[in-house]
Design an enzyme around this catalytic site. Structure first.
Site, PDB file in Angstrom:
ATOM      1  CB  SER A 143      -0.850   0.004   1.274  1.00 57.85           C
ATOM      2  OG  SER A 143      -1.488   1.254   1.450  1.00 57.85           O
ATOM      3  CE1 TYR A 156      -4.083  -1.979   5.106  1.00 56.06           C
ATOM      4  CE2 TYR A 156      -3.276   0.200   4.534  1.00 56.06           C
ATOM      5  CZ  TYR A 156      -3.764  -1.039   4.154  1.00 56.06           C
ATOM      6  OH  TYR A 156      -3.925  -1.334   2.821  1.00 56.06           O
TER       7      TYR A 156
HETATM    8  N1  LIG Z   1      -8.848  -0.967  -1.078  1.00 55.48           N
HETATM    9  C1  LIG Z   1      -7.808  -0.116  -1.080  1.00 55.48           C
HETATM   10  O1  LIG Z   1      -7.975   1.112  -1.193  1.00 55.48           O
HETATM   11  C2  LIG Z   1      -6.401  -0.634  -0.960  1.00 55.48           C
HETATM   12  C3  LIG Z   1      -5.338   0.268  -1.191  1.00 55.48           C
HETATM   13  C4  LIG Z   1      -4.031  -0.185  -1.085  1.00 55.48           C
HETATM   14  C5  LIG Z   1      -3.771  -1.504  -0.761  1.00 55.48           C
HETATM   15  N2  LIG Z   1      -4.811  -2.362  -0.534  1.00 55.48           N
HETATM   16  C6  LIG Z   1      -4.487  -3.743  -0.180  1.00 55.48           C
HETATM   17  O2  LIG Z   1      -5.065  -4.596  -1.145  1.00 55.48           O
HETATM   18  C7  LIG Z   1      -5.358  -5.857  -0.542  1.00 55.48           C
HETATM   19  C8  LIG Z   1      -6.799  -6.229  -0.845  1.00 55.48           C
HETATM   20  O3  LIG Z   1      -7.645  -5.200  -0.374  1.00 55.48           O
HETATM   21  P1  LIG Z   1      -9.173  -5.062  -0.783  1.00 55.48           P
HETATM   22  O4  LIG Z   1      -9.463  -3.615  -0.869  1.00 55.48           O
HETATM   23  O5  LIG Z   1      -9.484  -5.915  -1.951  1.00 55.48           O
HETATM   24  O6  LIG Z   1      -9.843  -5.606   0.570  1.00 55.48           O
HETATM   25  P2  LIG Z   1     -11.128  -6.555   0.812  1.00 55.48           P
HETATM   26  O7  LIG Z   1     -11.435  -6.445   2.263  1.00 55.48           O
HETATM   27  O8  LIG Z   1     -12.214  -6.230  -0.179  1.00 55.48           O
HETATM   28  O9  LIG Z   1     -10.564  -8.002   0.471  1.00 55.48           O
HETATM   29  C9  LIG Z   1      -9.646  -8.658   1.284  1.00 55.48           C
HETATM   30  C10 LIG Z   1      -9.948 -10.149   1.249  1.00 55.48           C
HETATM   31  O10 LIG Z   1      -8.993 -10.774   2.131  1.00 55.48           O
HETATM   32  C11 LIG Z   1      -9.697 -11.754   2.877  1.00 55.48           C
HETATM   33  N3  LIG Z   1      -8.987 -12.048   4.117  1.00 55.48           N
HETATM   34  C12 LIG Z   1      -8.956 -11.287   5.255  1.00 55.48           C
HETATM   35  N4  LIG Z   1      -8.247 -11.903   6.201  1.00 55.48           N
HETATM   36  C13 LIG Z   1      -7.803 -13.063   5.661  1.00 55.48           C
HETATM   37  C14 LIG Z   1      -7.009 -14.126   6.154  1.00 55.48           C
HETATM   38  N5  LIG Z   1      -6.543 -14.138   7.412  1.00 55.48           N
HETATM   39  N6  LIG Z   1      -6.722 -15.172   5.326  1.00 55.48           N
HETATM   40  C15 LIG Z   1      -7.217 -15.188   4.071  1.00 55.48           C
HETATM   41  N7  LIG Z   1      -7.992 -14.218   3.559  1.00 55.48           N
HETATM   42  C16 LIG Z   1      -8.268 -13.162   4.334  1.00 55.48           C
HETATM   43  C17 LIG Z   1     -11.081 -11.161   3.105  1.00 55.48           C
HETATM   44  O11 LIG Z   1     -12.045 -12.142   3.452  1.00 55.48           O
HETATM   45  C18 LIG Z   1     -11.347 -10.491   1.759  1.00 55.48           C
HETATM   46  O12 LIG Z   1     -12.004 -11.356   0.851  1.00 55.48           O
HETATM   47  C19 LIG Z   1      -5.050  -5.694   0.953  1.00 55.48           C
HETATM   48  O13 LIG Z   1      -3.773  -6.225   1.240  1.00 55.48           O
HETATM   49  C20 LIG Z   1      -5.065  -4.190   1.154  1.00 55.48           C
HETATM   50  O14 LIG Z   1      -4.258  -3.802   2.232  1.00 55.48           O
HETATM   51  C21 LIG Z   1      -6.112  -1.960  -0.647  1.00 55.48           C
END
Ligand SMILES: NC(=O)c1ccc[n+]([C@@H]2O[C@H](COP(=O)([O-])OP(=O)(O)OC[C@H]3O[C@@H](n4cnc5c(N)ncnc54)[C@H](O)[C@@H]3O)[C@@H](O)[C@H]2O)c1
Length: 262
Positions: A143, A156
Site C-alpha cells: 500500500s 495498518y
Molecule cells: N482498497 C484499497 O484502497 C487498498 C489500497 C491499497 C492496498 N490495498 C491492499 O489490497 C489488498 C486487498 O484489499 P481489498 O481492498 O481488496 O480488501 P477486501 O477487504 O475487499 O478483500 C480482502 C480479502 O482478504 C480476505 N482475508 C482477510 N483476512 C484473511 C485471512 N486471514 N486469510 C485469508 N484471507 C483473508 C477477506 O475475506 C477479503 O475477501 C489488501 O492487502 C489491502 O491492504 C487496498
C-alpha cells in the site's frame, strides 16, 4: 497468447475486491489460479464465476493465511491440483483504523497478524515450493501506507512498512535461486468494497466529515485527480509475475497516480 500462458498462480484474499480482480487478470493472461480466502462461501462463488468467465481452471479454498498448518496444507493441495506453483500474489489484508489513544491492542495485533505475519507465512511456504521447482515470482500487495504514515491508521501502516522489510529480506535470501519477491503499493481504491463498506464510514468518523467529503478529500490528494482502479494494480502485478521483470527483485512499486514518489 497470454503473457503468462501455462503458469500456475495462487492469490490470497481472492473472494472479492482487488484479489478477485487480480485472479481474473491472471486467468486472462493464461494462468490457472488457486484462490484462498477465510470467506469460504464468497470464495466458492467467485471461483465459479471467474472460471466460467475466463475459461481457465480457477479453484477456491478456505485458507486463513495466519494459520501456518492451513497454509502448508493449502500449498500441498495446489501441488496436487496443478503440479507446480509459478506465481504467488499475497493480497489478503485487513484494515482497522482509529485513534491511537483509544485503540484496542488486540485489534492492532490482528492487523499485524493478517497483513504482516500472514504475508510471511504464505510467501515462505510458496518459496519452499518454488525453490524445489523451477523458481517463481512472489508479489505482495502492499500500500502507499507502506511508504509513509497514515492518519489514525498506525496498525495498518506498521503492517505494510513491515511487509516491505519482508519483501526485501526474502528477495535477498532467494535472489540466486530463481525466486523473485516484489511488492506493489497501490493508492486508494476508492470504489472497492473495503472503501464502500467500511473505510468511508471509519474515516468520516476519524476526520469529522461526511462520507462524500471523505471521498472528495482523497481524490484531491492524488496529482492525477482520480482514485486507483483494479487494472492500474493488476497490470503491474502481471508485469512483476512475468519474465519481463526477470531482473527485478526486492522492489516496492508505487501505483498511486503520483501521490507517493519515494
Ligand atoms: N482498497 C484499497 O484502497 C487498498 C489500497 C491499497 C492496498 N490495498 C491492499 O489490497 C489488498 C486487498 O484489499 P481489498 O481492498 O481488496 O480488501 P477486501 O477487504 O475487499 O478483500 C480482502 C480479502 O482478504 C480476505 N482475508 C482477510 N483476512 C484473511 C485471512 N486471514 N486469510 C485469508 N484471507 C483473508 C477477506 O475475506 C477479503 O475477501 C489488501 O492487502 C489491502 O491492504 C487496498
Amino acid at each position: 497468447m497470454g503473457k503468462l500462458d501455462g503458469k500456475r498462480a495462487l492469490v490470497t484474499g481472492a473472494a472479492q475486491g482487488l484479489g478477485a480482480a487480480i485472479t481474473e487478470h491472471l486467468a486472462e493472461e493464461g494462468c490457472d489460479v488457486m484462490g484462498w480466502d477465510v470467506n469460504a462461501d464468497a470464495m466458492k462463488v467467485t471461483a465459479n464465476h471467474l472460471s466460467e468467465k475466463t475459461g481457465r481452471t480457477i479453484a477456491g479454498r478456505e485458507v486463513d493465511v495466519t494459520d501456518p498448518a492451513a497454509v502448508r496444507h493449502g500449498m500441498e493441495d495446489i501441488i496436487q491440483l496443478f503440479g507446480r506453483l509459478n506465481i504467488c500474489v499475497c493480497n489478503a489484508g485487513v484494515l482497522i483504523s482509529g485513534d491511537s489513544l483509544e485503540f484496542d491492542v488486540e485489534k492492532w495485533r490482528r492487523v499485524i497478524d493478517v497483513n504482516l505475519v500472514g504475508y510471511f507465512i504464505t510467501a515462505r511456504e510458496a518459496a519452499r515450493t518454488m525453490l524445489e521447482g523451477m523458481g517463481g515470482s512472489i508479489v505482495q500487495i502492499n500500500s502507499k501506507s507502506g511508504k509513509r504514515g497514515s492518519f489514525k491508521n498506525s496498525a495498518y501502516a506498521a503492517s505494510k512498512f513491515g511487509g516491505i522489510g519482508v519483501t526485501q529480506s526474502l528477495a535477498l535470501e532467494y535472489a540466486e535461486r530463481g525466486v523473485r519477491v516484489n511488492a506493489v503499493c497501490p493508492g486508494n481504491l476508492l470504489d472497492s468494497p473495503l472503501w464502500v463498506e467500511s473505510l468511508y464510514s471509519q474515516y468520516a468518523e476519524n476526520h469529522g466529515l461526511t462520507e462524500e467529503q471523505v471521498r472528495e478529500k482523497y481524490v484531491q490528494q492524488v496529482p492525477m485527480k482520480r482514485g486507483c482502479n483494479y487494472r492500474d494494480v493488476s497490470n503491474v502485478v502481471i508485469f512483476l509475475a512475468s519474465d519481463e521483470a526477470g531482473y527485478m527483485t526486492g522492489q516496492a512499486i508505487n501505483v498511486t497516480g503520483g501521490q507517493v514518489m519515494t
